[in-house]
Write a protein that holds these residues in place. Structure first.
Motif, PDB file in Angstrom:
ATOM      1  N   ARG A   1       0.818  -1.219   0.000  1.00  0.00           N
ATOM      2  CA  ARG A   1       0.000   0.000   0.000  1.00  0.00           C
ATOM      3  C   ARG A   1       0.853   1.271   0.000  1.00  0.00           C
ATOM      4  O   ARG A   1       0.539   2.248   0.688  1.00  0.00           O
ATOM      5  CB  ARG A   1      -0.985  -0.005   1.160  1.00  0.00           C
ATOM      6  CG  ARG A   1      -2.021  -1.119   1.065  1.00  0.00           C
ATOM      7  CD  ARG A   1      -3.080  -1.044   2.155  1.00  0.00           C
ATOM      8  NE  ARG A   1      -2.631  -0.570   3.438  1.00  0.00           N
ATOM      9  CZ  ARG A   1      -2.199  -1.331   4.431  1.00  0.00           C
ATOM     10  NH1 ARG A   1      -2.174  -2.634   4.293  1.00  0.00           N
ATOM     11  NH2 ARG A   1      -1.815  -0.808   5.579  1.00  0.00           N
ATOM     12  N   ASN A   2       1.977   1.204  -0.725  1.00  0.00           N
ATOM     13  CA  ASN A   2       2.878   2.361  -0.878  1.00  0.00           C
ATOM     14  C   ASN A   2       3.321   2.914   0.480  1.00  0.00           C
ATOM     15  O   ASN A   2       3.595   4.105   0.614  1.00  0.00           O
ATOM     16  CB  ASN A   2       2.215   3.450  -1.733  1.00  0.00           C
ATOM     17  CG  ASN A   2       3.225   4.409  -2.326  1.00  0.00           C
ATOM     18  OD1 ASN A   2       4.308   4.001  -2.718  1.00  0.00           O
ATOM     19  ND2 ASN A   2       2.866   5.679  -2.391  1.00  0.00           N
ATOM     20  N   GLY A   3       3.373   2.054   1.492  1.00  0.00           N
ATOM     21  CA  GLY A   3       3.824   2.462   2.826  1.00  0.00           C
ATOM     22  C   GLY A   3       2.897   3.446   3.515  1.00  0.00           C
ATOM     23  O   GLY A   3       3.265   4.045   4.515  1.00  0.00           O
ATOM     24  N   GLY A   4       1.691   3.631   2.948  1.00  0.00           N
ATOM     25  CA  GLY A   4       0.744   4.597   3.504  1.00  0.00           C
ATOM     26  C   GLY A   4       0.929   5.998   2.941  1.00  0.00           C
ATOM     27  O   GLY A   4       0.207   6.920   3.308  1.00  0.00           O
ATOM     28  N   CYS A   5       1.892   6.173   2.030  1.00  0.00           N
ATOM     29  CA  CYS A   5       2.160   7.482   1.427  1.00  0.00           C
ATOM     30  C   CYS A   5       1.207   7.720   0.265  1.00  0.00           C
ATOM     31  O   CYS A   5       0.919   6.813  -0.504  1.00  0.00           O
ATOM     32  CB  CYS A   5       3.597   7.534   0.895  1.00  0.00           C
ATOM     33  SG  CYS A   5       4.868   7.176   2.123  1.00  0.00           S
ATOM     34  N   THR A   6       0.749   8.970   0.108  1.00  0.00           N
ATOM     35  CA  THR A   6      -0.136   9.280  -1.022  1.00  0.00           C
ATOM     36  C   THR A   6       0.645   9.456  -2.320  1.00  0.00           C
ATOM     37  O   THR A   6       0.120   9.175  -3.383  1.00  0.00           O
ATOM     38  CB  THR A   6      -0.987  10.536  -0.761  1.00  0.00           C
ATOM     39  OG1 THR A   6      -0.119  11.609  -0.427  1.00  0.00           O
ATOM     40  CG2 THR A   6      -2.001  10.297   0.329  1.00  0.00           C
ATOM     41  N   HIS A   7       1.909   9.899  -2.240  1.00  0.00           N
ATOM     42  CA  HIS A   7       2.709  10.093  -3.455  1.00  0.00           C
ATOM     43  C   HIS A   7       3.894   9.136  -3.494  1.00  0.00           C
ATOM     44  O   HIS A   7       3.769   8.014  -3.958  1.00  0.00           O
ATOM     45  CB  HIS A   7       3.188  11.541  -3.571  1.00  0.00           C
ATOM     46  CG  HIS A   7       2.129  12.504  -4.025  1.00  0.00           C
ATOM     47  ND1 HIS A   7       2.415  13.740  -4.523  1.00  0.00           N
ATOM     48  CD2 HIS A   7       0.780  12.414  -4.042  1.00  0.00           C
ATOM     49  CE1 HIS A   7       1.302  14.370  -4.845  1.00  0.00           C
ATOM     50  NE2 HIS A   7       0.286  13.587  -4.531  1.00  0.00           N
ATOM     51  N   LEU A   8       5.045   9.548  -2.988  1.00  0.00           N
ATOM     52  CA  LEU A   8       6.283   8.782  -3.106  1.00  0.00           C
ATOM     53  C   LEU A   8       6.676   8.147  -1.772  1.00  0.00           C
ATOM     54  O   LEU A   8       6.571   8.781  -0.727  1.00  0.00           O
ATOM     55  CB  LEU A   8       7.413   9.682  -3.604  1.00  0.00           C
ATOM     56  CG  LEU A   8       7.117  10.480  -4.888  1.00  0.00           C
ATOM     57  CD1 LEU A   8       8.229  11.472  -5.166  1.00  0.00           C
ATOM     58  CD2 LEU A   8       6.908   9.549  -6.055  1.00  0.00           C
ATOM     59  N   CYS A   9       7.140   6.915  -1.844  1.00  0.00           N
ATOM     60  CA  CYS A   9       7.551   6.185  -0.639  1.00  0.00           C
ATOM     61  C   CYS A   9       9.008   5.755  -0.788  1.00  0.00           C
ATOM     62  O   CYS A   9       9.407   5.209  -1.818  1.00  0.00           O
ATOM     63  CB  CYS A   9       6.658   4.960  -0.437  1.00  0.00           C
ATOM     64  SG  CYS A   9       7.060   4.005   1.043  1.00  0.00           S
ATOM     65  N   HIS A  10       9.789   6.011   0.243  1.00  0.00           N
ATOM     66  CA  HIS A  10      11.190   5.584   0.293  1.00  0.00           C
ATOM     67  C   HIS A  10      11.359   4.839   1.619  1.00  0.00           C
ATOM     68  O   HIS A  10      10.882   5.309   2.646  1.00  0.00           O
ATOM     69  CB  HIS A  10      12.137   6.792   0.258  1.00  0.00           C
ATOM     70  CG  HIS A  10      11.817   7.766  -0.826  1.00  0.00           C
ATOM     71  ND1 HIS A  10      12.226   7.602  -2.119  1.00  0.00           N
ATOM     72  CD2 HIS A  10      11.102   8.920  -0.802  1.00  0.00           C
ATOM     73  CE1 HIS A  10      11.784   8.613  -2.853  1.00  0.00           C
ATOM     74  NE2 HIS A  10      11.085   9.425  -2.066  1.00  0.00           N
ATOM     75  N   SER A  11      12.034   3.688   1.574  1.00  0.00           N
ATOM     76  CA  SER A  11      12.252   2.971   2.835  1.00  0.00           C
ATOM     77  C   SER A  11      13.733   3.000   3.172  1.00  0.00           C
ATOM     78  O   SER A  11      14.590   2.893   2.304  1.00  0.00           O
ATOM     79  CB  SER A  11      11.737   1.533   2.755  1.00  0.00           C
ATOM     80  OG  SER A  11      12.486   0.781   1.850  1.00  0.00           O
ATOM     81  N   ASP A  12      13.998   3.144   4.457  1.00  0.00           N
ATOM     82  CA  ASP A  12      15.367   3.188   4.956  1.00  0.00           C
ATOM     83  C   ASP A  12      15.430   2.302   6.194  1.00  0.00           C
ATOM     84  O   ASP A  12      14.887   2.667   7.232  1.00  0.00           O
ATOM     85  CB  ASP A  12      15.751   4.637   5.283  1.00  0.00           C
ATOM     86  CG  ASP A  12      17.173   4.758   5.804  1.00  0.00           C
ATOM     87  OD1 ASP A  12      18.010   3.907   5.451  1.00  0.00           O
ATOM     88  OD2 ASP A  12      17.448   5.700   6.573  1.00  0.00           O
ATOM     89  N   GLY A  13      16.032   1.144   6.052  1.00  0.00           N
ATOM     90  CA  GLY A  13      16.131   0.221   7.185  1.00  0.00           C
ATOM     91  C   GLY A  13      14.779  -0.243   7.689  1.00  0.00           C
ATOM     92  O   GLY A  13      14.604  -0.450   8.874  1.00  0.00           O
ATOM     93  N   GLY A  14      13.809  -0.372   6.777  1.00  0.00           N
ATOM     94  CA  GLY A  14      12.480  -0.832   7.159  1.00  0.00           C
ATOM     95  C   GLY A  14      11.558   0.288   7.615  1.00  0.00           C
ATOM     96  O   GLY A  14      10.408   0.042   7.939  1.00  0.00           O
ATOM     97  N   ARG A  15      12.052   1.515   7.636  1.00  0.00           N
ATOM     98  CA  ARG A  15      11.239   2.669   8.042  1.00  0.00           C
ATOM     99  C   ARG A  15      10.762   3.413   6.802  1.00  0.00           C
ATOM    100  O   ARG A  15      11.485   3.555   5.829  1.00  0.00           O
ATOM    101  CB  ARG A  15      12.041   3.603   8.937  1.00  0.00           C
ATOM    102  CG  ARG A  15      12.441   2.941  10.247  1.00  0.00           C
ATOM    103  CD  ARG A  15      13.351   3.843  11.036  1.00  0.00           C
ATOM    104  NE  ARG A  15      12.682   5.079  11.382  1.00  0.00           N
ATOM    105  CZ  ARG A  15      12.390   5.442  12.614  1.00  0.00           C
ATOM    106  NH1 ARG A  15      12.708   4.655  13.598  1.00  0.00           N
ATOM    107  NH2 ARG A  15      11.784   6.586  12.854  1.00  0.00           N
ATOM    108  N   VAL A  16       9.546   3.936   6.858  1.00  0.00           N
ATOM    109  CA  VAL A  16       8.932   4.637   5.727  1.00  0.00           C
ATOM    110  C   VAL A  16       9.223   6.138   5.797  1.00  0.00           C
ATOM    111  O   VAL A  16       9.097   6.753   6.849  1.00  0.00           O
ATOM    112  CB  VAL A  16       7.399   4.411   5.715  1.00  0.00           C
ATOM    113  CG1 VAL A  16       6.720   5.318   4.711  1.00  0.00           C
ATOM    114  CG2 VAL A  16       7.083   2.964   5.416  1.00  0.00           C
TER     115      VAL A  16
END
Length: 147
Positions: free
Chosen positions: A90-105
């Motif tokens: 689900r895009n990490g809950g982001c409406t536009h762009l999602c970036h993950s860093d060490g499992g964090r959104v």
């Protein structure tokens, strides 16, 4: 004397009577514990964590399964774990762009939008700029009238 006749010689599985003594043996798929009486399933969590990278769960009947710690997914080999990418769900809950860093959104917005206070949604900058212009105009007009 046959020591195996009484309580199976104390052996968990097979008691083998020998001349003047006896010893215990384990069935296929088991190995002898250091106590000489108990048999341990070879395919169990008690030996090298069942080959599991994180957690080994004994499900009984000489069966076990591997599980991973929170934020990790079990790989196709059923033993190793990899860090879950929260942006894939689900895009990490982001409406536009999602970036993950060490499992964090970390959410960000496309040009022309800015991240709202919840850190997930994006607001249109043009509406915000128009609102600010209206507020500034009203303030200027009221200041002119007051003078």
């Amino acid at each position: 004397i046959n020591e195996c006749e009484e309580l199976n010689g104390g052996c968990q599985q097979t008691c083998v009577n020998t001349a003047g003594s006896y010893h215990c043996e384990c069935s296929e798929g088991f190995r002898m514990h250091s106590d000489g009486w108990t048999c341990i399933a070879v395919n169990s969590c008690s030996i090298l964590n069942g080959g599991c990278e994180h957690k080994c769960v004994d499900v009984g009947n000489n069966q076990y399964r591997c599980e991973c710690r929170r934020n990790y997914l079990l790989k196709r080999d059923g033993r190793h774990c990899e860090l879950r990418d929260p942006c894939k769900e689900r895009n990490g809950g982001c409406t536009h762009l999602c970036h993950s860093d060490g499992g964090r959104v970390n959410c960000s917005c496309r040009p022309g939008f800015m991240l709202s206070g919840d850190g997930k949604n994006c607001e249109d900058n043009t509406l915000l700029l128009m609102s600010l212009k209206i507020i500034i105009r009203k303030t200027l007009i009221s200041n002119v009238i007051l003078l």
